[in-house]
Design an enzyme around this catalytic site. Structure first.
Site, mmCIF file in Angstrom:
data_model
loop_
_atom_site.group_PDB
_atom_site.id
_atom_site.type_symbol
_atom_site.label_atom_id
_atom_site.label_comp_id
_atom_site.label_asym_id
_atom_site.label_seq_id
_atom_site.Cartn_x
_atom_site.Cartn_y
_atom_site.Cartn_z
ATOM 1 N N SER A 185 -7.238 47.088 -11.427
ATOM 2 C CA SER A 185 -6.278 46.438 -12.312
ATOM 3 C C SER A 185 -6.762 46.533 -13.768
ATOM 4 O O SER A 185 -6.030 46.948 -14.672
ATOM 5 C CB SER A 185 -6.138 44.971 -11.878
ATOM 6 N N LYS A 189 -5.426 49.591 -16.917
ATOM 7 C CA LYS A 189 -4.880 49.190 -18.218
ATOM 8 C C LYS A 189 -5.747 49.716 -19.367
ATOM 9 O O LYS A 189 -5.236 50.136 -20.400
ATOM 10 C CB LYS A 189 -4.746 47.667 -18.277
HETATM 11 N N1 URA Z 1 -7.986 40.791 -15.074
HETATM 12 C C1 URA Z 1 -7.092 41.769 -14.764
HETATM 13 O O1 URA Z 1 -6.534 42.412 -15.636
HETATM 14 N N2 URA Z 1 -6.866 42.007 -13.462
HETATM 15 C C2 URA Z 1 -7.468 41.330 -12.469
HETATM 16 O O2 URA Z 1 -7.223 41.609 -11.323
HETATM 17 C C3 URA Z 1 -8.385 40.306 -12.814
HETATM 18 C C4 URA Z 1 -8.623 40.062 -14.131
#
Ligand code: URA
Length: 415
Positions: A185, A189
């Protein structure tokens, strides 16, 4: 914010034996709505219990990254660098790091988030500056990188849509605390910023997502592995969050503290962490041969006012109006120690909850934030304290300050 249970981290598991094609098909199908949420929830649960091996975690990250757009690169020869922090109380490093790095010939395209849970979000902090825009378009980001070298804004429309869908599902199926799911995750990003070099600040302690150093190291290794798999020079530092970083915890007060660091007079722990992170980034980006040389060059830019000037240019480029000399904050009310002794524990979860209760953070995603409230720490771990001496200052109206006093008192262990 849930801390990750040690039982989930410590167990050795073998992964799920999923191929790259299977993972791609699953994520693509989920995003198109062809794979229903109950099946995705079942996969999240399988990952939670069985974990994923390094290759599977990298494939999952790549599949999530490919679900949306990445920032375009208009200057392919200029190194693009980034930092990600797993979030800690009082962590205002991004506000200082981005303009400081932009004093060197690198671009810093930082897509930041809002606070949910006990740790604040960089966007919320920056939005305490009147009119600061956090919704820049791709073209505005590109222009600002060319003009200023750094930008801190929210994710543009279609960055990693798979994460938005999957995170919402993880939230309601209690599968957030899984290392491969957290790592993919976060990294999907960050990789959407189209970086050459990335340094991760993985925090551990009472004010952080990971409870202890061992868990933080596992998460750091997992994310470094993903970065390398994707061709991005990636490294990490682990940092202690058993007490807030710096003195200020809140929004406007954290911007004020970041400005102090940019003026060369901020707290030593914040300044040191920023210098450590920036030095590592500049070495990874091949700007300097060693962290020692990078650090000394960074110190020069911090002390000669260049980083402050870069911050002001970034704020101005994003429409913000920085009041001089500081952003206004709510009145300060001291929290007095009820005993004499030494401070041996500070519960970051309780401090963070108190800030939320004051209105400085969110209980649910659509809550609005009062930027003027917060805490200013007066004492640090290990320090001696007299009875009736202030432990911290509460920035709030006197009624709300009174309301959070029992919670804040219980955050300190004094022996
Ligand atoms: N921050 C994120 O962007 N994703 C997660 O799963 C946990 C913390």
């Amino acid at each position: 914010m849930a801390l990750i249970p040690a039982a989930i981290i410590g167990k050795k598991r073998d992964g799920l034996a999923l191929s790259k094609e299977e993972i791609n098909a699953f994520i693509a199908g989920f995003c198109k709505g062809e794979i229903p949420e109950y099946q995705m929830a079942a996969l999240a649960m399988a990952i939670f219990f069985q974990s994923m091996d390094a290759a599977e975690t990298s494939f999952l990250t790549e599949a999530m990254l490919r679900s949306g757009e990445c920032l375009r690169r208009i200057h392919p020869t200029v190194m693009r660098v980034g930092k990600h922090s797993t979030g800690g109380l009082g962590d205002k490093t991004s506000l200082i790091l981005a303009p400081l790095l932009a004093c060197f010939p690198v671009h810093v395209p930082k897509l930041s988030g809002r606070g949910l849970g006990i740790t604040g979000g960089t966007l919320d902090k920056l939005e305490s500056i009147p009119d600061y825009r956090t919704n820049l378009t791709q073209s505005e980001i590109e222009k600002q990188l060319s003009d200023v070298g750094c930008v801190i804004t929210g994710a543009t429309g279609n960055i990693v849509p798979a994460d938005k869908k999957l995170y919402a599902l993880r939230d309601v199926t209690a599968t957030v605390p899984s290392i491969p799911l957290i790592a993919s995750s976060i990294m999907s990003k960050k990789l959407a910023e189209s970086l050459d070099a990335l340094v991760l600040d993985v925090k551990f302690g009472t004010g952080a997502f990971m409870a202890n150093q061992e868990q933080a190291q596992i998460l750091a290794d997992c994310m470094i592995n993903i970065g390398k798999h994707m061709g991005v020079a990636t490294d990490a530092i682990l940092s202690d969050m058993n007490q807030p970083l710096g003195k200020a915890v809140g929004n406007a007060c954290e911007v004020n503290e970041a400005l102090d660091v940019l003026r060369g007079s901020g707290p030593a722990d914040v300044t040191d962490l920023v210098l450590q992170l920036c030095a590592k980034i500049l070495v990874l980006a091949k700007q300097f041969p060693s962290v020692e040389i990078a650090r000394s060059e960074l110190q020069t830019q911090l002390h000669n006012g260049s980083a402050l000037e870069r911050f002001e240019r970034m704020v101005m480029a994003q429409g913000g109006k920085l009041p001089s000399p500081v952003l206004p904050t709510a009145p300060a009310h001291p929290l007095l120690s009820v005993q004499r002794g030494r401070i041996v524990g500070i519960d970051g979860q309780k401090l963070g909850l108190a800030v939320i209760q004051l209105g400085g953070g969110r209980k649910v995603a659509h809550d609005s934030i009062d930027p003027s409230v917060g805490l200013i720490m007066e004492k640090r771990l290990g320090e001696a304290i007299e009875r009736d001496e202030p432990l911290l200052q509460i920035l709030a109206t006197s009624q709300t300050a009174q309301d959070v006093t029992p919670l804040l008192q219980s955050a300190f262990t004094i022996v």
